[in-house]
Design a protein around this motif. Structure first.
Motif, PDB file in Angstrom:
ATOM      1  N   ILE A   1       3.202  12.570   6.906  1.00  0.00           N
ATOM      2  CA  ILE A   1       3.667  11.230   7.285  1.00  0.00           C
ATOM      3  C   ILE A   1       2.557  10.204   7.079  1.00  0.00           C
ATOM      4  N   ALA A   2       1.317  10.573   7.445  1.00  0.00           N
ATOM      5  CA  ALA A   2       0.189   9.659   7.260  1.00  0.00           C
ATOM      6  C   ALA A   2      -0.021   9.346   5.780  1.00  0.00           C
ATOM      7  N   ALA A   3       0.116  10.365   4.929  1.00  0.00           N
ATOM      8  CA  ALA A   3      -0.047  10.154   3.480  1.00  0.00           C
ATOM      9  C   ALA A   3       1.039   9.218   2.945  1.00  0.00           C
ATOM     10  N   ALA A   4       2.264   9.389   3.434  1.00  0.00           N
ATOM     11  CA  ALA A   4       3.357   8.508   3.008  1.00  0.00           C
ATOM     12  C   ALA A   4       3.085   7.071   3.432  1.00  0.00           C
ATOM     13  N   ALA A   5       2.567   6.896   4.661  1.00  0.00           N
ATOM     14  CA  ALA A   5       2.241   5.553   5.151  1.00  0.00           C
ATOM     15  C   ALA A   5       1.135   4.920   4.314  1.00  0.00           C
ATOM     16  N   ARG A   6       0.140   5.737   3.917  1.00  0.00           N
ATOM     17  CA  ARG A   6      -0.950   5.213   3.071  1.00  0.00           C
ATOM     18  C   ARG A   6      -0.427   4.730   1.725  1.00  0.00           C
TER      19      ARG A   6
ATOM     20  N   LEU B   1       2.550   3.550   1.034  1.00  0.00           N
ATOM     21  CA  LEU B   1       3.245   2.280   1.234  1.00  0.00           C
ATOM     22  C   LEU B   1       2.243   1.153   1.495  1.00  0.00           C
ATOM     23  N   ALA B   2       1.191   1.471   2.258  1.00  0.00           N
ATOM     24  CA  ALA B   2       0.168   0.467   2.548  1.00  0.00           C
ATOM     25  C   ALA B   2      -0.532   0.012   1.263  1.00  0.00           C
ATOM     26  N   MET B   3      -0.817   0.951   0.380  1.00  0.00           N
ATOM     27  CA  MET B   3      -1.467   0.603  -0.888  1.00  0.00           C
ATOM     28  C   MET B   3      -0.541  -0.246  -1.764  1.00  0.00           C
ATOM     29  N   GLN B   4       0.743   0.082  -1.771  1.00  0.00           N
ATOM     30  CA  GLN B   4       1.695  -0.720  -2.536  1.00  0.00           C
ATOM     31  C   GLN B   4       1.758  -2.155  -1.999  1.00  0.00           C
ATOM     32  N   ALA B   5       1.730  -2.267  -0.677  1.00  0.00           N
ATOM     33  CA  ALA B   5       1.749  -3.596  -0.055  1.00  0.00           C
ATOM     34  C   ALA B   5       0.452  -4.353  -0.372  1.00  0.00           C
ATOM     35  N   LYS B   6      -0.668  -3.645  -0.313  1.00  0.00           N
ATOM     36  CA  LYS B   6      -1.962  -4.267  -0.609  1.00  0.00           C
ATOM     37  C   LYS B   6      -2.014  -4.776  -2.047  1.00  0.00           C
ATOM     38  N   ASP B   7      -1.411  -4.019  -2.963  1.00  0.00           N
ATOM     39  CA  ASP B   7      -1.422  -4.392  -4.380  1.00  0.00           C
ATOM     40  C   ASP B   7      -0.347  -5.423  -4.718  1.00  0.00           C
ATOM     41  N   GLY B   8       0.382  -5.864  -3.716  1.00  0.00           N
ATOM     42  CA  GLY B   8       1.416  -6.869  -3.943  1.00  0.00           C
ATOM     43  C   GLY B   8       2.688  -6.331  -4.561  1.00  0.00           C
ATOM     44  N   LYS B   9       2.848  -5.011  -4.584  1.00  0.00           N
ATOM     45  CA  LYS B   9       4.032  -4.403  -5.178  1.00  0.00           C
ATOM     46  C   LYS B   9       5.157  -4.203  -4.158  1.00  0.00           C
ATOM     47  N   LEU B  10       4.840  -4.409  -2.882  1.00  0.00           N
ATOM     48  CA  LEU B  10       5.826  -4.165  -1.836  1.00  0.00           C
ATOM     49  C   LEU B  10       5.627  -5.162  -0.705  1.00  0.00           C
ATOM     50  N   ASP B  11       6.698  -5.777  -0.266  1.00  0.00           N
ATOM     51  CA  ASP B  11       6.668  -6.666   0.885  1.00  0.00           C
ATOM     52  C   ASP B  11       6.689  -5.798   2.142  1.00  0.00           C
ATOM     53  N   PRO B  12       5.670  -5.886   3.014  1.00  0.00           N
ATOM     54  CA  PRO B  12       5.657  -5.065   4.228  1.00  0.00           C
ATOM     55  C   PRO B  12       6.944  -5.173   5.037  1.00  0.00           C
TER      56      PRO B  12
ATOM     57  N   GLU C   1       9.800  -5.089   3.976  1.00  0.00           N
ATOM     58  CA  GLU C   1      10.826  -4.240   3.384  1.00  0.00           C
ATOM     59  C   GLU C   1      10.637  -2.762   3.715  1.00  0.00           C
ATOM     60  N   ILE C   2       9.530  -2.440   4.374  1.00  0.00           N
ATOM     61  CA  ILE C   2       9.272  -1.037   4.702  1.00  0.00           C
ATOM     62  C   ILE C   2      10.228  -0.594   5.820  1.00  0.00           C
ATOM     63  N   ASP C   3      11.032   0.400   5.512  1.00  0.00           N
ATOM     64  CA  ASP C   3      11.966   0.937   6.503  1.00  0.00           C
ATOM     65  C   ASP C   3      11.945   2.467   6.435  1.00  0.00           C
ATOM     66  N   GLU C   4      12.832   3.109   7.179  1.00  0.00           N
ATOM     67  CA  GLU C   4      12.866   4.574   7.213  1.00  0.00           C
ATOM     68  C   GLU C   4      13.128   5.155   5.823  1.00  0.00           C
ATOM     69  N   ALA C   5      14.028   4.525   5.084  1.00  0.00           N
ATOM     70  CA  ALA C   5      14.371   5.041   3.757  1.00  0.00           C
ATOM     71  C   ALA C   5      13.167   5.017   2.823  1.00  0.00           C
TER      72      ALA C   5
ATOM     73  N   GLU D   1       8.658   8.660   0.252  1.00  0.00           N
ATOM     74  CA  GLU D   1       7.271   9.027  -0.042  1.00  0.00           C
ATOM     75  C   GLU D   1       6.897  10.398   0.513  1.00  0.00           C
ATOM     76  N   LEU D   2       7.814  11.047   1.201  1.00  0.00           N
ATOM     77  CA  LEU D   2       7.542  12.370   1.748  1.00  0.00           C
ATOM     78  C   LEU D   2       7.678  13.439   0.668  1.00  0.00           C
ATOM     79  N   MET D   3       7.095  14.593   0.914  1.00  0.00           N
ATOM     80  CA  MET D   3       7.128  15.676  -0.065  1.00  0.00           C
ATOM     81  C   MET D   3       8.526  16.228  -0.279  1.00  0.00           C
TER      82      MET D   3
END
Length: 222
Positions: A127-132, A134-145, A147-151, A156-158
């Motif tokens: 779960i921590a790896a999945a959160a990282r 998403l955080a990197m995508q948000a940092k790089d401007g590829k994802l609006d925080p 928009e982060i939801d359960e789906a 990003e999970l294995m």
């Protein structure tokens, strides 16, 4: 798959004998799962916490895994079983990693049942790896925080390419999840049995499946 050590201790045998008997139980349960029409079977073979065990026991477990792969690969092919890995299997050394990845590649075309083996796996770190990610995508401007939801986290999970977890079985009388599929088991049905893993067989699996079939699944809706 809990209870290998206790199974051996009850018989005055070394722990490795319990792990060998546990490997035989895997064969029985896999065959029974194929026979019952199970779509995906996930086995917690080696947790990220198992490295704390003695060097001898860890070595025995790795050796058994390699032996099992060599012995059972042809049968996986015959039964139409696809092998998938979750966790960081790269930690097991180049020889075993090569055998694992060769088995995954060889069975990739099979569709009857997917056997997911969790190796060096821990749900919290997953779960921590999945959160990282998403955080990197948000940092790089590829994802609006916003928009982060359960789906999005689930993707990003294995296990993102696998169906929802329906049933989680734990053997040997322990009644906890022990860092296994924590996100995925949110609405799974849980079955706890006193049967030690080496004694878990087709009859035990069918009993768990029958119990599952009798449950009313509400998913929090009512």
């Amino acid at each position: 798959m809990d209870g290998n050590g206790r199974w051996a201790s009850k018989r005055g045998l070394p722990r490795v004998a319990g792990h060998r008997a546990g490997a035989e139980a895997v064969r029985k349960v896999l065959r029974a799962a194929v026979k019952s029409g199970v779509e995906v079977l996930t086995l917690y073979a080696f947790s990220s916490e198992n490295w704390r065990r003695s060097e001898e026991e860890v070595s025995d477990l790795k050796g058994l895994l390699g032996y099992y792969l060599e012995r059972e690969l042809d049968e996986l092919e015959r039964e139409g079983v696809r092998l998938r890995l979750i966790g960081d299997h790269k930690a097991f050394g180049p020889q075993l990693v090569e055998r694992l990845e060769r088995a995954v590649e060889r069975t990739a075309h099979n569709r009857r049942l997917t056997l997911v083996v969790a190796l060096n796996y821990g749900a919290r770190s997953e779960i921590a790896a999945a959160a990282r990610k998403l955080a990197m995508q948000a940092k790089d401007g590829k994802l609006d925080p916003a928009e982060i939801d359960e789906a999005k986290l689930g993707m990003e999970l294995m296990t993102s390419d696998l169906p929802e977890l329906d049933l989680l079985i734990r053997t040997s009388g322990e009644k906890r999840l022990s860092n296994f599929l924590l996100w995925q088991s949110a609405y799974a049905e849980l079955v706890f049995t006193d049967t030690l893993w080496p004694d878990f067989d087709e009859t035990a699996l069918n009993a768990a499946l029958q119990e599952f079939a009798g449950r009313q699944r509400r998913f929090g809706g009512r």
